[in-house]
Structures are given as C-alpha cells and as structure tokens.
Design an enzyme around this catalytic site. Structure first.
Site, PDB file in Angstrom:
ATOM      1  N   ASP A  13     -14.009 -26.482   3.668  1.00  0.00           N
ATOM      2  CA  ASP A  13     -13.498 -27.795   4.099  1.00  0.00           C
ATOM      3  C   ASP A  13     -13.265 -28.752   2.934  1.00  0.00           C
ATOM      4  OD1 ASP A  13     -13.739 -26.829   6.685  1.00  0.00           O
ATOM      5  OD2 ASP A  13     -15.755 -27.641   6.925  1.00  0.00           O
ATOM      6  N   LYS A  16      -8.397 -27.705   1.281  1.00  0.00           N
ATOM      7  CA  LYS A  16      -7.481 -26.669   0.782  1.00  0.00           C
ATOM      8  C   LYS A  16      -6.122 -26.740   1.480  1.00  0.00           C
ATOM      9  CE  LYS A  16     -10.532 -23.614   2.041  1.00  0.00           C
ATOM     10  NZ  LYS A  16     -11.668 -24.493   2.403  1.00  0.00           N
ATOM     11  N   GLY A  40     -10.396 -23.748   9.278  1.00  0.00           N
ATOM     12  CA  GLY A  40      -9.632 -24.825   9.913  1.00  0.00           C
ATOM     13  C   GLY A  40      -9.031 -25.646   8.787  1.00  0.00           C
ATOM     14  N   HIS A  41      -7.742 -25.504   8.555  1.00  0.00           N
ATOM     15  CA  HIS A  41      -7.084 -26.166   7.429  1.00  0.00           C
ATOM     16  C   HIS A  41      -6.195 -27.286   7.968  1.00  0.00           C
ATOM     17  CE1 HIS A  41      -7.666 -22.408   4.685  1.00  0.00           C
ATOM     18  NE2 HIS A  41      -8.795 -22.903   5.149  1.00  0.00           N
ATOM     19  N   GLN A 230     -12.630 -20.750   3.587  1.00  0.00           N
ATOM     20  CA  GLN A 230     -14.044 -21.010   3.316  1.00  0.00           C
ATOM     21  C   GLN A 230     -14.211 -21.532   1.879  1.00  0.00           C
ATOM     22  OE1 GLN A 230     -13.427 -17.621   5.074  1.00  0.00           O
ATOM     23  NE2 GLN A 230     -13.236 -19.137   6.663  1.00  0.00           N
TER      24      GLN A 230
HETATM   25  P1  GDP Z   1      -9.919 -27.147   4.420  1.00  0.00           P
HETATM   26  O1  GDP Z   1     -10.620 -26.260   5.377  1.00  0.00           O
HETATM   27  O2  GDP Z   1     -10.393 -26.943   3.018  1.00  0.00           O
HETATM   28  O3  GDP Z   1      -8.430 -27.076   4.528  1.00  0.00           O
HETATM   29  O4  GDP Z   1     -10.356 -28.637   4.797  1.00  0.00           O
HETATM   30  P2  GDP Z   1     -10.455 -29.250   6.288  1.00  0.00           P
HETATM   31  O5  GDP Z   1      -9.104 -29.488   6.810  1.00  0.00           O
HETATM   32  O6  GDP Z   1     -11.378 -28.450   7.124  1.00  0.00           O
HETATM   33  O7  GDP Z   1     -11.227 -30.591   5.988  1.00  0.00           O
HETATM   34  C1  GDP Z   1     -10.756 -31.544   5.105  1.00  0.00           C
HETATM   35  C2  GDP Z   1     -10.633 -32.865   5.870  1.00  0.00           C
HETATM   36  O8  GDP Z   1     -10.454 -33.918   4.954  1.00  0.00           O
HETATM   37  C3  GDP Z   1      -9.433 -32.917   6.785  1.00  0.00           C
HETATM   38  O9  GDP Z   1      -9.706 -33.764   7.863  1.00  0.00           O
HETATM   39  C4  GDP Z   1      -8.343 -33.520   5.887  1.00  0.00           C
HETATM   40  O10 GDP Z   1      -7.326 -34.189   6.642  1.00  0.00           O
HETATM   41  C5  GDP Z   1      -9.162 -34.501   5.100  1.00  0.00           C
HETATM   42  N1  GDP Z   1      -8.733 -34.786   3.721  1.00  0.00           N
HETATM   43  C6  GDP Z   1      -8.174 -33.951   2.808  1.00  0.00           C
HETATM   44  N2  GDP Z   1      -8.039 -34.581   1.617  1.00  0.00           N
HETATM   45  C7  GDP Z   1      -8.529 -35.824   1.787  1.00  0.00           C
HETATM   46  C8  GDP Z   1      -8.700 -36.959   0.921  1.00  0.00           C
HETATM   47  O11 GDP Z   1      -8.387 -36.936  -0.262  1.00  0.00           O
HETATM   48  N3  GDP Z   1      -9.239 -38.088   1.470  1.00  0.00           N
HETATM   49  C9  GDP Z   1      -9.618 -38.157   2.787  1.00  0.00           C
HETATM   50  N4  GDP Z   1     -10.134 -39.287   3.227  1.00  0.00           N
HETATM   51  N5  GDP Z   1      -9.472 -37.121   3.620  1.00  0.00           N
HETATM   52  C10 GDP Z   1      -8.950 -35.962   3.123  1.00  0.00           C
HETATM   53  P1  IMO Z   2     -12.427 -23.452   5.895  1.00  0.00           P
HETATM   54  O1  IMO Z   2     -11.432 -22.408   5.508  1.00  0.00           O
HETATM   55  C1  IMO Z   2     -16.592 -24.553   6.471  1.00  0.00           C
HETATM   56  C2  IMO Z   2     -19.328 -21.392   7.788  1.00  0.00           C
HETATM   57  C3  IMO Z   2     -19.917 -21.507   9.181  1.00  0.00           C
HETATM   58  C4  IMO Z   2     -21.245 -20.806   8.974  1.00  0.00           C
HETATM   59  C5  IMO Z   2     -20.872 -19.677   8.012  1.00  0.00           C
HETATM   60  C6  IMO Z   2     -20.571 -18.363   8.687  1.00  0.00           C
HETATM   61  O2  IMO Z   2     -11.945 -24.383   6.941  1.00  0.00           O
HETATM   62  O3  IMO Z   2     -12.996 -24.122   4.704  1.00  0.00           O
HETATM   63  P2  IMO Z   2     -18.623 -17.398  10.218  1.00  0.00           P
HETATM   64  O4  IMO Z   2     -17.833 -18.034  11.322  1.00  0.00           O
HETATM   65  O5  IMO Z   2     -17.805 -16.980   9.063  1.00  0.00           O
HETATM   66  O6  IMO Z   2     -19.521 -16.335  10.745  1.00  0.00           O
HETATM   67  O7  IMO Z   2     -19.601 -18.573   9.711  1.00  0.00           O
HETATM   68  O8  IMO Z   2     -19.728 -20.117   7.304  1.00  0.00           O
HETATM   69  N1  IMO Z   2     -17.841 -21.440   7.736  1.00  0.00           N
HETATM   70  C7  IMO Z   2     -17.153 -22.483   7.292  1.00  0.00           C
HETATM   71  N2  IMO Z   2     -17.562 -23.704   6.884  1.00  0.00           N
HETATM   72  N3  IMO Z   2     -15.288 -24.222   6.411  1.00  0.00           N
HETATM   73  C8  IMO Z   2     -14.870 -22.999   6.790  1.00  0.00           C
HETATM   74  O9  IMO Z   2     -13.591 -22.591   6.627  1.00  0.00           O
HETATM   75  C9  IMO Z   2     -15.812 -22.077   7.293  1.00  0.00           C
HETATM   76  N4  IMO Z   2     -15.738 -20.814   7.777  1.00  0.00           N
HETATM   77  C10 IMO Z   2     -16.987 -20.441   8.028  1.00  0.00           C
HETATM   78  O10 IMO Z   2     -20.079 -22.842   9.566  1.00  0.00           O
HETATM   79  O11 IMO Z   2     -22.136 -21.660   8.317  1.00  0.00           O
HETATM   80 MG    MG Z   3     -11.755 -26.411   7.132  1.00  0.00          MG
END
Ligand code: GDP
Ligand code: IMO
Ligand code: MG
Length: 428
Positions: A13, A16, A40-41, A230
């Site tokens: 998270d 990416k 979840g991107h 991840q």
């Molecule tokens: P990913 O899994 O690495 O793609 O990241 P996620 O989407 O799960 O979580 C990142 C969260 O931070 C999302 O809600 C994005 O919309 C948000 N986000 C990304 N970059 C920034 C930033 O620079 N500032 C803020 N405030 N939010 C951001």
């Molecule tokens: P993105 O790509 C954050 C965490 C889960 C749990 C562990 C194992 O959005 O960054 P799994 O479902 O793989 O058996 O879970 O890894 N986890 C993540 N945490 N971002 C993710 O993906 C994750 N994918 C798995 O919360 O701790």
């Molecule tokens: Mg994510």
C-alpha cells in the site's frame, strides 16, 4: 531495452498503483509479475477513483499493453468485477489486456481453505486478505494447480473436480462446519456457480505465452515496466515470516514472474510512504499505538483498499527501508504521502534498533522484540498538495528528503503529494 521495475519497499500500500499510472505514458507495456487479488492498487484522476486488484495499473492509458504475467494468480470472479467496473467507465480492457497462459487460477476451494487455515491459527492468524493466495501458490508448487491455459482443455473439469475433492478432504480434517464459511457473502456452491460463469468472461481475453511476448518487446526496443504487488517486507523469503504473503515480491520475482533474465532488468523504482503502515498481523517496530498513529491513519485515510481494514501506522523505519533497497537493487526511490505528515511539529525516523542492550543496524531474524532508535526532525506546517516543483516544497520537507537520501544512499526521484495523478513532483 531493459525491463524497469516498480515495487513496494514496506508492507504494501505504498502507492504503487498511483505511480505506475503516472509513469505509464513513458512505457509501451505494463506487466504485473506476482501476487493476486490480495493487492488493491488505487488510481485517482479527473475526479474518478479506481481500485485494481489483478489488472495492471497502466490500463487507464490508451494504446498501452497491459500483461498479467505467469507469476500472478487470478480469481475469475474478482477479475470479472474489475472488468465490469472498467467497462462502466468507458475503458475497454479487451483491446489492451493480455493474460499469461501460465498464470494460475484461484479456485473456490482455495478461498475456502484460506479461511479454514486462518480460523485454525487462532491468535497466530496472519491477517490474510482471504483471497485464496496461500493455498493457490501452495498448489502451484505442489504441481497440481490449474492454469489459464488449461481452461479450454478437455481435462479441465476433471482436474477441477479432482482438486476440489482433495480440498474438501483437507477441510474435513479440520472438522469445521463448512456451512459457517461464506465466500464474499455467498455459500460455497453459490460462489462456485459464479466462478464458472466468470470463466466465460475470462475466456474472452487473449491468453498468451507472456514470456515470449515480453522478451520480443525487449528485443523490439519497447519499454516495459514490471509492476509489483504487496511490499518487500511481505516477501515470502525476506519478509517477517510467517506474517507474509506467498510470493516473491522483490525484484528477483520479475525474472520468474515474467520470464525476464536478470541481465535484462534496468531501473528499479522502490516506492515508500513517508511513514509506515501495515495491515494484518506481524512485527512492526515503529508502530504507534497512540494518538499520533491515529492521526496519521485519519489524515492519510489509512484503510485497506482491498478489505477496508484500518491500517496500523508508525514512523518511517530506515533500517527496514535500507534492507529493502539492498534486496531489490533499488536505483530510484519514490516517496509518497509526504503531505500526510504536514502539521507535525516534530517527525521521528528510526535508524537502527535496540536488541536487548545491543544497538543493531540490520533487520534481525527475530524482528519482534527489537525497539526502534529514533532521530527527531523538524516538521513542516504549510500544505504541499498543490505544489508542482521540488524547489517550492517547504525547507523542512526538503530536509526530510535529504536525510532519507543520505541515510539510504539512494536518490528520491519522485515525490507524491496527494492521491491524484496530477499531485506528483518528478525531480529527474
Ligand atoms: P498500492 O497498493 O501500493 O497501490 O497503494 P494503495 O492504493 O493500497 O494505497 C495507497 C493509498 O494512498 C491510496 O488511497 C492512494 O489513493 C493514496 N495515495 C497515493 N499517493 C498518495 C500521496 O502522495 N498522498 C496521499 N495523501 N495519498 C496518496
Ligand atoms: P498491495 O499490492 C498490504 C498482507 C495481508 C496479510 C498478509 C498475507 O495493495 O500493496 P495474503 O492475502 O497474501 O494471504 O495476506 O499480507 N497483504 C497486503 N498488505 N497491501 C497488499 O497489497 C497486501 N497483500 C497482502 O494483509 O497481512
Ligand atoms: Mg494496496
């Protein structure tokens, strides 16, 4: 041309998805190399918000090819939902989404097993997203999984039923009442029906030998970006085992997850948040179980993009960051969410741990009992969300960037100051 890589350096998270979307105009092909719908991107632009789970984050840029690589595992039900969401907003992924024949399928039984295993673990549960990740990769390694390329084969149903029977037998040994286990609010049988219906949608997409596709793209001087899911601290080998996911999230995963030779890897972009978060269980030395942690969670909207769970929050951990940089061969750092730290009088950064009385500067085998050693840095008070160039950033934020670069000996080439595509400062 070489394949550039973008991946997460913390516990997932890191942002990416947003950064891949920003960089896509520079590339011809965007390819996911591991993980599945546990990811979840999030991508935001022009007032719209999308969360992608299986589909690469280049999908919103027309004329770019998106590839789901052999290292990815795919659940047809979740895939179908993503496709429908995209179509609703005018994106037609049938034109530019290709899927590796060798990518494995997540079966309803894998999801059931994931839930049963987690329940059986009790207090030691991993905090899995329950998307069937562990059991699907287990069957892949056990050489009994089903792949995308098997869907059209005559033996498909027979093999599916054989695997389902094996899975039921395992579930039975846990002596649980299967009727207590729902998959996304559906009974096993209901989910299985939906799964087979969704296969029909999946069949409409082009299945390819993605290793040939990617290598031909390299030979034809096309630019390829490999998108990780991840984060490094969740890697099956190097993360805080057993609180990890079941794939290699590090750059080495690109070689096996796309069929790219190590000599063909170019830049490695490592994305990190200006602080740390973790969702699920497992060690987290800089975690803040106090008002500061709560404040970061609320300001940063730190709730899981896949599960909605509150993310655990804490200060930046440079020891873990340096470990991730080393494992991945990071050439460029990308810092996200600096905007979230605006308003703090002092910001802490951990550089080194205390293990008993001993000061250590590495991530130890047992990370659980270590305590972070902090240095304190002045915060910045003025908002940064609308700033477009590095020079305009508050001096204290620039100092923060300099300290991280100095401690990690790696340049930060992109700074994200908000979730929107436009809120991105590219330094070089
Ligand atoms: P990913 O899994 O690495 O793609 O990241 P996620 O989407 O799960 O979580 C990142 C969260 O931070 C999302 O809600 C994005 O919309 C948000 N986000 C990304 N970059 C920034 C930033 O620079 N500032 C803020 N405030 N939010 C951001
Ligand atoms: P993105 O790509 C954050 C965490 C889960 C749990 C562990 C194992 O959005 O960054 P799994 O479902 O793989 O058996 O879970 O890894 N986890 C993540 N945490 N971002 C993710 O993906 C994750 N994918 C798995 O919360 O701790
Ligand atoms: Mg994510």
């Amino acid at each position: 041309m070489k394949v550039d890589v973008l991946l997460g350096l913390q516990w997932g998270d890191e942002g990416k998805g947003k950064i891949v979307d920003v960089l896509t105009p520079e590339y011809d092909v965007i390819a996911r190399f591991q993980g599945g719908p546990n990811a979840g991107h999030t991508i935001k632009f022009e007032g719209l918000k999308f969360v992608l789970h299986t589909i690469p984050s280049g999908i919103f840029n027309p004329n770019k090819t998106n590839v789901i690589g052999n290292g990815v595992i795919l659940d047809p039900v979740i895939f179908r939902k993503e496709i429908n969401q995209l179509i609703k907003t005018g994106v037609n992924p049938k034109d530019n989404l290709l899927i590796s024949r060798k990518a494995h399928l997540i079966l309803p039984g894998h999801r059931l097993l994931d839930a049963v295993y987690e329940k059986a673990k009790g207090r030691t549960m991993i905090g899995s997203t329950l998307k069937g990740i562990g059991p699907t990769y287990t069957d892949k390694v056990a050489r009994q999984g089903l792949r995308i390329g098997d869907i059209e084969k005559q033996f498909f149903l027979e093999k599916y039923n054989h695997l389902k029977e094996l899975q039921q037998r395992i579930v039975n040994t846990y002596k649980v009442n299967i009727s207590n286990f729902e998959i996304d609010g559906l009974s096993f049988n209901e989910y299985e029906k939906l799964w087979f219906d969704s296969l029909e949608i999946l069949k409409q997409f082009q299945a390819i030998d993605s290793e040939y596709f990617i290598n031909q793209a390299i030979d034809n001087n096309k630019k390829v970006l490999a998108e990780g899911a991840q984060g490094t601290m969740l890697d099956i080998d190097f993360g805080s085992y057993p609180f990890v996911t079941s794939s290699n999230t590090v750059s080495a995963g690109v070689c096996s997850g796309l069929g790219v030779a190590p000599s063909k890897i170019g830049k490695v972009f490592g994305v990190f948040k200006a602080y740390c978060t973790r969702v699920g269980n497992g060690p987290f030395p800089t975690e803040l179980n106090d008002e500061t942690g709560q404040m970061i969670r609320e300001t940063g909207n730190e709730y899981g993009a896949t599960t909605g769970r509150p993310r655990r929050c804490g200060w930046l951990d440079l020891t873990a960051l340096k470990y991730s940089i080393m494992l991945n061969g990071v050439t460029d750092l990308i810092m996200t969410k600096g905007d979230v730290l605006t308003g703090f009088e002092k910001i802490k950064v951990s550089n080194g741990y205390l293990s008993g009385n001993q000061k250590i500067n590495h991530v130890p085998y047992d990370i659980e009992p270590v305590l972070p050693i902090y240095e304190e840095i002045d915060g910045w008070q003025s908002p940064v969300e609308t700033i477009a160039t590095y020079d305009e950033l508050p001096d204290a934020l620039k100092d923060y960037v300099n300290i991280i670069e100095k401690r990690t000996k790696t340049p930060i080439s992109i700074i994200s100051v908000g979730p929107d595509r436009s809120q991105t400062i590219i330094r070089s």
